[in-house]
Design an enzyme around this catalytic site. Structure first.
Site, PDB file in Angstrom:
ATOM      1  CG  ASP A   1      -1.845   1.189   1.276  1.00  0.00           C
ATOM      2  OD1 ASP A   1      -1.673   2.131   0.467  1.00  0.00           O
ATOM      3  OD2 ASP A   1      -2.745   1.188   2.139  1.00  0.00           O
TER       4      ASP A   1
ATOM      5  CE1 TYR B   1      -8.452  11.393 -14.147  1.00  0.00           C
ATOM      6  CE2 TYR B   1      -7.952  13.360 -15.424  1.00  0.00           C
ATOM      7  CZ  TYR B   1      -7.920  11.987 -15.268  1.00  0.00           C
ATOM      8  OH  TYR B   1      -7.333  11.202 -16.249  1.00  0.00           O
TER       9      TYR B   1
ATOM     10  CE  LYS C   1      -4.656  10.910 -13.573  1.00  0.00           C
ATOM     11  NZ  LYS C   1      -3.910   9.644 -13.368  1.00  0.00           N
TER      12      LYS C   1
END
Length: 303
Positions: free
Chosen positions: A77, A174, A178
């Site tokens: 993880d 988002y 990015k």
């Protein structure tokens, strides 16, 4: 095999987030070039992650080995500093302190992305969780892996993102994730330069990931049937295309000249000459300029 066909023989790579999609494509193509690849992620034969998809790190690692390299799956993880530290300690112990290539490809944010609402109408905790999953994981991994490269005075960090320009990506969190990943590459490049280590960001075009194939109800064998739903899908590319771009960068002795840049498959294929699995050379930026710029505007200048 010759050095030309196995240019990464002896290379040790860590592909964080190598379970599926672009990460899997990168891992397998690094293997095809002869690398030893540690494939990490949360989905394994021991159990699925909360994404609840069938792909596993063991499957990716097996494909790396089948391609000609050595795949080593390690369930990790990357949001846990303790697990990442243990992973890097294991790599150091097994590879005599060597790590040549770090690929930060952890994402897992599809289910967390809200494409319908502006920031002020979104669930804040969901958005922040996306940032933790898509950005914080990269920071944690680099923090623990970079000392191995700095100690050797060589190496390459690849930050996998979506898009290489400042154009808004359609959803607040988002877009923030990015574009921030690109900035991670820029910042790492600046700090690593004195130590002979390069860092770049890279984007694919329209990626035919497992999830995207599922979305269109097709497989890789009949993927063109999805074009009926979305004509732009005709210009998509496989994860292997992205993988071949990264393999070419990793094998380039002059890669430091690219450090700090936001790169794309559609630019790198021209320089390195690689093709997709069917022998084509998809160029999504060219398709955008021909068919999409009138509706959505230009892609913009690289960040």
């Amino acid at each position: 095999m010759t050095i030309e066909t196995r240019p990464l023989a002896g290379t040790v790579a860590l592909v964080a987030g190598g379970t599926r999609g672009g990460g899997r494509g990168i891992a397998v193509e690094l293997g095809a070039a002869g690398a030893t690849v540690y494939v990490t992620g949360r989905s394994s034969t021991a159990g699925r992650s909360d994404l609840d998809r069938p792909e596993t790190i063991e499957e990716t690692a097996a494909r790396v080995t089948e391609a000609g390299g050595l795949g080593i799956p390690v369930r990790t993880d990357h949001g846990s500093p303790q697990e990442v530290r243990a992973l890097v300690d294991r790599i150091a112990a097994e590879q005599d302190g060597r790590l040549d290539l770090l690929v930060n490809s952890v994402w897992g944010g599809d289910a967390l992305t809200d494409w319908e609402h502006p920031l002020w109408e979104q669930d804040l905790e969901t958005g922040l969780r996306l940032l933790r999953r898509a950005v914080e994981t990269h920071v944690i991994t680099s923090r623990h892996a970079l000392p191995l490269m700095v100690a050797r005075g060589s190496g390459l960090v690849v930050e996998v993102t979506d898009g290489n320009t400042a154009r808004y990506r359609g959803s607040f969190f988002y877009d923030l994730a990015k574009s921030t990943v690109i900035r991670l590459a820029v910042a790492q490049a600046a700090e690593l330069k004195p130590h002979g280590v390069a860092a770049v960001a890279i984007t694919p075009g329209f990626l035919r990931s497992e999830a995207m194939l599922d979305h269109f109800g097709v497989t890789e064998a009949n993927w063109r049937d999805g074009v009926a739903k979305d004509p732009d899908f005709a210009h998509s590319e496989t994860p292997a295309y992205l993988g071949r771009a990264v393999a070419a960068l990793a094998a380039d002795p002059a890669v430091m000249a690219k450090s700090g840049r936001a790169l794309a498959t559609w630019g790198l294929y021209r320089e390195y000459g690689f093709t997709d699995v069917d022998g084509t050379q998809p160029d999504f930026a060219a398709h955008w300029a021909r068919s999409l710029e009138g509706r959505y505007g230009p892609l913009g200048d690289p960040l």
